[in-house]
Write a protein that holds these residues in place. Structure first.
Motif, short mmCIF file in Angstrom:
data_model
loop_
_atom_site.label_atom_id
_atom_site.label_comp_id
_atom_site.label_asym_id
_atom_site.label_seq_id
_atom_site.Cartn_x
_atom_site.Cartn_y
_atom_site.Cartn_z
N LYS A 153 0.28 9.71 -5.42
CA LYS A 153 0.64 11.10 -5.11
C LYS A 153 1.43 11.74 -6.25
CE LYS A 153 0.66 10.96 -0.03
NZ LYS A 153 1.49 11.09 1.19
N GLN A 154 2.33 10.95 -6.79
CA GLN A 154 3.14 11.47 -7.92
C GLN A 154 2.26 11.79 -9.12
OE1 GLN A 154 6.30 12.21 -7.65
NE2 GLN A 154 6.45 12.94 -9.75
N LYS A 155 1.28 10.87 -9.39
CA LYS A 155 0.36 11.12 -10.51
C LYS A 155 -0.46 12.39 -10.27
CE LYS A 155 -0.30 6.34 -12.09
NZ LYS A 155 -1.29 5.27 -12.26
N GLN A 156 -0.92 12.58 -8.99
CA GLN A 156 -1.72 13.76 -8.65
C GLN A 156 -0.93 15.04 -8.92
OE1 GLN A 156 -2.91 13.93 -4.57
NE2 GLN A 156 -4.17 15.77 -4.82
N LYS A 157 0.35 15.04 -8.48
CA LYS A 157 1.19 16.22 -8.72
C LYS A 157 1.33 16.51 -10.22
CE LYS A 157 3.98 15.90 -4.50
NZ LYS A 157 5.35 15.72 -3.94
N GLN A 158 1.52 15.45 -10.98
CA GLN A 158 1.66 15.64 -12.43
C GLN A 158 0.39 16.20 -13.05
OE1 GLN A 158 2.85 11.83 -13.94
NE2 GLN A 158 4.97 11.99 -13.20
N LEU A 159 -0.78 15.65 -12.62
CA LEU A 159 -2.05 16.14 -13.18
C LEU A 159 -2.30 17.59 -12.79
CD1 LEU A 159 -4.31 12.99 -12.58
CD2 LEU A 159 -3.45 13.85 -14.78
N GLN A 160 -1.97 17.94 -11.53
CA GLN A 160 -2.16 19.33 -11.09
C GLN A 160 -1.27 20.27 -11.90
OE1 GLN A 160 -1.52 19.89 -6.89
NE2 GLN A 160 -2.02 22.07 -6.95
N PRO A 163 0.83 -1.23 0.00
CA PRO A 163 0.00 0.00 0.00
C PRO A 163 0.84 1.26 0.00
CG PRO A 163 -0.84 -1.61 1.57
CD PRO A 163 0.47 -2.16 1.11
N GLU A 164 1.98 1.22 0.69
CA GLU A 164 2.83 2.41 0.75
C GLU A 164 3.35 2.79 -0.64
OE1 GLU A 164 6.91 4.00 2.98
OE2 GLU A 164 6.13 1.98 3.38
N GLY A 165 3.74 1.78 -1.41
CA GLY A 165 4.24 2.05 -2.76
C GLY A 165 3.15 2.61 -3.66
N ILE A 166 1.91 2.03 -3.51
CA ILE A 166 0.79 2.49 -4.35
C ILE A 166 0.45 3.94 -4.04
CG2 ILE A 166 -1.66 2.15 -4.87
CD1 ILE A 166 -1.20 -0.86 -4.36
N VAL A 167 0.45 4.28 -2.72
CA VAL A 167 0.14 5.66 -2.30
C VAL A 167 1.17 6.63 -2.88
CG1 VAL A 167 0.04 7.22 -0.33
CG2 VAL A 167 -1.10 5.00 -0.20
#
Length: 447
Positions: free
Chosen positions: A361-368, A353-357
């Motif tokens: 988060k990285q994807k969220q930053k990229q989309l933002q 789960p830690e790796g998935i989170v």
């Protein structure tokens, strides 16, 4: 007449082009006799002139590459014989002759016969390089076909005696001038081939006029040279003289003396040959010795390979090689096990789960970041569009026109007028400027 239905309509250019093609292919090469007039020598070196007789004339052009070979410059009023092709100058629609060769009419007929025979024999393959025979490497006997009393024979014999006295010479005396000279030369060529006592033949004579050399331009002599089994050197006249025999012969010499020098070698040449053969013999002995030494070395090496000590050395080397291969195999197995462990650990981390989170988060930053960038791009595009439209609106605005010094004039009814014909003296008008408006009265007349 419906022009669109007529498909055979020429332009002037296409008509002249078609006429030129018809003229150039219709007659081919022609010979023409006439008198030179209106000769012009252009800066480019081309000749332009007219050929005429008592009742007609034709324009001619002779380009620099062709007139360089004539050997003379024609004069106004000179009677000449030309070889030419009929053509048409498309720009003016004038037909003209493109002259390829020219000669004074006295020599012209002979030159015409020369060109016609040359063309005929070339078509038959008598000038083919594949038919020409090489001169022998070792020459012991030379046959000479020429006049027994001519200077050419004396020159040839003098040079042979001085340069290579060992050579045997057989003279086949022949006529080289006159009505029966061609038959005489051909007969001697056939006789020399029948007797087959020479290594090669020199056929020729000294210099003279075109008529003097004419027997070497006869087809009879050309066929005799072509059929000869013995190699033939043509040695006719001076260096500038060219005959049909020169084209058919296996080798052409510029003069009889040049032919003698070609087939003879002086004493220095023989010494050079001797030195060359000596060097070749030494090189052959040295090469043979090297081969034997190499064979001896191979046999000695073969004996050493069969010795028991050599076999023991080979087995020791094989043992060392197997030991190294075993070590390398063990090390490769350990490296593979480490790689498998690392791969399993990486897979376990990816499914935790830690790796998935972290990944989400990285994807969220990229989309933002992409959203902010897209909004900024859209905002810039809208600003640019607004500025462009504002600029275009300002360009077509009447106020912008007034700012450049123009005015709007309204008549007494408040309607805009653009024509003085609609105004009468005494009419009151309103004038709108860029800044402000005032009233005026028409006085009448032009300023």
């Amino acid at each position: 007449m419906n022009i669109s239905e007529n498909k055979n309509i020429y332009s002037v250019s296409s008509l002249n082009r078609a006429a030129k093609a018809l003229l150039e292919t219709g007659l081919g090469v022609i010979w023409l006799s006439g008198e030179i007039s209106n000769l012009t020598i252009a800066v480019s070196g081309h000749w332009y002139f007219t050929l005429k007789d008592h009742s007609a004339q034709v324009r001619c052009a002779m380009f620099r590459g062709s007139n360089k070979r004539t050997g003379f410059t024609p004069k106004h009023g000179q009677q000449v014989l030309v070889r030419a092709k009929l053509s048409l100058y498309e720009a003016r629609g004038d037909y003209q002759l493109i002259v390829e060769s020219m000669a004074p009419e006295g020599d012209g007929l002979l030159k015409q016969q020369f060109e016609e025979l040359k063309f005929k024999l070339a078509a038959e393959g008598l000038f083919s390089e594949s038919h020409k025979k090489p001169l022998p490497q070792l020459i012991k006997c030379i046959g000479i076909i020429t006049s027994s009393t001519g200077a050419a024979l004396h020159d040839i014999l003098s040079i042979l005696k001085r340069r290579d006295p060992r050579l045997k010479v057989i003279i086949y005396p022949s006529l080289v001038q006159g009505a029966s000279s061609a038959a005489s030369v051909a007969a001697q060529i056939q006789l020399a081939n029948a007797r087959n006592e020479c290594d090669l033949l020199i056929v020729g004579r000294g210099g003279g006029s075109l008529e003097d050399l004419w027997c070497f331009n006869e087809a009879l002599v050309a066929y005799a040279i072509y059929d000869s089994q013995l190699p033939i050197i043509s040695a006719v006249g001076h260096e500038i003289d060219v005959t049909i025999a020169d084209f058919v012969a296996d080798v052409r010499a510029a003069t009889p003396s040049a032919a003698a020098e070609l087939v003879s070698q002086n004493k220095a040449f023989h010494q050079t040959q001797l030195n060359t053969l000596t060097n070749r013999m030494k090189q052959a002995i040295q090469a043979r010795l090297q081969v034997k030494l190499h064979q001896h070395a191979l046999i000695r090496e073969k004996l050493l390979n069969l010795h028991p000590k050599h076999k023991l050395q080979q087995q020791t080397l094989q043992l060392d090689e197997l030991s190294l291969r075993l070590q390398h195999a063990f090390q490769a197995s350990m490296n593979q096990a480490k790689q498998d462990q690392q791969r399993l650990q990486s897979g376990l981390f990816q499914h935790s789960p830690e790796g998935i989170v972290c990944v989400e988060k990285q994807k969220q930053k990229q989309l933002q970041h992409r959203l902010e960038h897209a909004m900024q791009v859209t905002l810039n595009q809208k600003r640019t569009l607004l500025q462009n439209k504002s600029s275009r609106l300002n360009t077509v605005s009447p106020l912008a026109t007034l700012a450049r010094g123009y005015a709007i004039v309204k008549d007494k009814n408040g309607k805009i007028t653009t024509d003085t014909a609609n105004l009468q003296p005494g009419d009151k008008i309103a004038v709108r400027l860029d800044k402000g408006e005032f009233k005026a009265q028409v006085l009448g007349g032009e300023l």
